[in-house]
Design a protein around this motif. Structure first.
Motif, PDB file in Angstrom:
ATOM      1  N   TRP A 200       0.838  -1.205   0.000  1.00 27.66           N
ATOM      2  CA  TRP A 200       0.000   0.000   0.000  1.00 27.66           C
ATOM      3  C   TRP A 200       0.874   1.258   0.000  1.00 27.66           C
ATOM      4  O   TRP A 200       0.675   2.176  -0.787  1.00 27.66           O
ATOM      5  N   ARG A 203       2.774   1.676  -3.386  1.00 27.01           N
ATOM      6  CA  ARG A 203       1.923   2.234  -4.459  1.00 27.01           C
ATOM      7  C   ARG A 203       1.801   3.743  -4.317  1.00 27.01           C
ATOM      8  O   ARG A 203       1.938   4.496  -5.271  1.00 27.01           O
ATOM      9  N   ARG A 204       1.562   4.198  -3.092  1.00 30.57           N
ATOM     10  CA  ARG A 204       1.388   5.642  -2.868  1.00 30.57           C
ATOM     11  C   ARG A 204       2.672   6.410  -3.152  1.00 30.57           C
ATOM     12  O   ARG A 204       2.648   7.485  -3.748  1.00 30.57           O
ATOM     13  N   SER A 219       8.894   2.955   2.648  1.00 27.49           N
ATOM     14  CA  SER A 219       7.857   1.961   2.340  1.00 27.49           C
ATOM     15  C   SER A 219       7.799   0.848   3.389  1.00 27.49           C
ATOM     16  O   SER A 219       6.898   0.008   3.356  1.00 27.49           O
TER      17      SER A 219
END
Ligand code: DUC
Ligand code: ZN
Ligand code: ZN
Length: 476
Positions: A200, A203-204, A219
């Motif tokens: 998640w 991706r951001r 991350s």
């Protein structure tokens, strides 16, 4: 401490050694025959060869219970060290036993992974070696037939992952593996990071254009490790089986392990040099790609967390200190530049080299700086790994009947540079650190494999070791 008198001279005698084991420090001569310690005492009979260790400390050779050598990787990644260059580097850094991983690819049988790994090791290793297993596909056949068979054949430890798409297990699978380990007296090593949180965040970050190596650390913040460590502990508690949490990087995971111990749970823990000697800054303070050299998982944390890890090591939280040597070249096309390109952080192969520097870093900065005793050093770098992975007392101690795997330490100044190291990796993240000690002699099975200046190669002299059940816990 003396064995029965033999008329034959020893193959080798080490005189006047200040011997340190995990429990004692004593002066002795060490008589070695056929690769084994046969006598410990003062004024023992001559050897055909003799080494005077007066004024120097002699420890058991290191047991590196977590390193990756020639492990098959998804292309284009390829490890820079195989069993030849990896065990060469290990020996020159005072390690005499390595335990890398026979890794199951999903869909592959575990036995096929082990057979392939034997082919990679056979005839190449300069020091003794065993294999952990990596279980990525715990099918009913793996759980009920392959694992019990392989444990009986000497693979009494296996690593499982809570992250990495091609390796991760879900909680139900983890419970199944833990139950099998309990039934067959094996030890499970857990890579504890929450895969969904990492995905998640990744991706951001990528969507925001944050792709430089330093965002690898962003991350995988500490809570990702904390949550997975907590969950692994809970799953182990449910099954009622000990586990070993590998490569603990900072305060939040440490707190979980402390909590588990305070609740009487048998949770063992490992840390590695990168969490004592590297920090988040080494991943880059700007978007420079050089930070790729220090991309490993979990990532190095900030300086305050280095202190947390030092303090936890000093207080006895950690069971083992391993390298997690995962060697990828910085240059070329198979390492940190896949296909020769600078890539976004999720595509940088994870891992750093450290098999040769592990022991000298801790001896110099731990023992000689007065942070830990030499006995604690031996426990962390050798004895406890031998116990955890069923190799003690053949490995991990200086005792009559043990293999003559020894290090004679030189207390001299050494500035680490990649040129002086013996791995095949094209960099070391520890370049420039000045140490106050380095192995002066490494003996593997009574043979001098490193004399302080030269490596003495004999590919194939390293033997495959079958591991028995762990002996970390008192027998019930
Ligand atoms: N992380 C792992 O889990 N294994 C190898 C290297 C790394 O960084
Ligand atoms: Zn790992
Ligand atoms: Zn690893």
């Amino acid at each position: 401490m003396s064995a029965p008198f033999s008329a034959q001279p020893f193959d080798l005698v080490i005189r006047n050694a200040n011997v340190a084991t995990a429990s004692d420090t004593f002066m002795a001569d060490i008589g070695i025959r056929n690769g084994v310690i046969e006598q410990l005492g003062r004024g023992i009979a001559p050897g055909r060869k003799e080494i005077d260790a007066a004024g120097r400390t002699v420890t058991p050779g290191g047991v590196d219970g977590h390193c990756h050598l020639d492990q098959p990787m998804p292309p284009p990644a390829r490890m820079a060290d195989d069993f030849d260059t990896g065990t060469r580097a290990a020996a020159c850094g005072g390690t005499t036993t390595v335990i890398p991983f026979a890794a199951q690819v999903k869909g592959q049988s575990l036995q096929a992974a082990v057979d392939d790994y034997h082919r990679r090791a056979s005839g190449r290793a300069h020091i003794d070696y065993a294999f952990h297993l990596i279980v990525s596909d715990p099918t009913p056949d793996v759980l009920s037939r392959e694992l019990p068979t392989l444990i009986a054949q000497g693979h009494s430890s296996f690593k499982i992952y809570m992250t990495y798409d091609d390796l991760k297990l879900d909680d139900g699978q983890i419970l199944d593996v833990l139950e099998t380990a309990k039934q067959h007296n094996a030890l499970v090593m857990v890579h504890a990071e929450n895969a969904d949180c990492i995905e998640w965040l990744t991706r951001r970050l990528q969507a925001g254009g944050h792709t430089a190596p330093r965002f690898h650390g962003r991350s995988r913040p500490m809570l990702v490790e904390r949550e997975a460590t907590h969950r692994a502990i809970a799953l182990a508690e449910l099954v009622d089986v000990p586990i070993l949490i590998v490569h603990v990087s900072g305060r939040e995971a440490v707190e979980q392990i402390r909590w588990a111990r305070a609740h009487g749970l048998n949770i063992f823990a490992e840390t590695c040099p990168q969490y004592l000697f590297l920090s988040a800054d080494d991943l880059g303070v700007d978007d420079n790609y050089l930070g790729a050299k220090c991309v490993c998982s979990p990532p190095p944390r900030d300086k305050a967390n280095q202190e947390v890890i030092w303090n936890a090591l000093i207080e006895g939280l950690f069971t083992v200190f391993s390298s997690d040597h995962a060697p990828f070249n910085y240059g070329g096309t198979h390492g940190k530049h896949p296909d020769g390109k600078e890539v976004a952080f999720p595509y940088i192969p994870n891992g750093i080299p450290g098999i040769e520097t592990r022991m000298p870093l801790l001896y110099s900065e731990g023992v000689l700086k007065g942070r830990i005793t030499v006995n604690k050093f031996v426990e962390l770098t050798s004895t406890n790994a031998a116990r955890a992975y069923g190799l003690h007392p053949r490995k991990g101690t200086v005792a009559i009947g043990a293999d003559a795997d020894l290090v004679i330490w030189d207390e001299r100044e050494v500035e680490i540079s990649n040129d002086m190291l013996h791995h095949a990796t094209d960099y070391t993240p520890y370049a420039g650190i000045v140490l106050k000690a380095w192995p002066g002699v490494t003996l593997s099975g009574g043979d001098v494999v490193w004399d302080g200046t030269e490596f003495h190669p004999r590919p194939g002299r390293g033997r495959f070791l079958q591991c028995a059940a762990p002996t970390l816990l008192p027998k019930k």
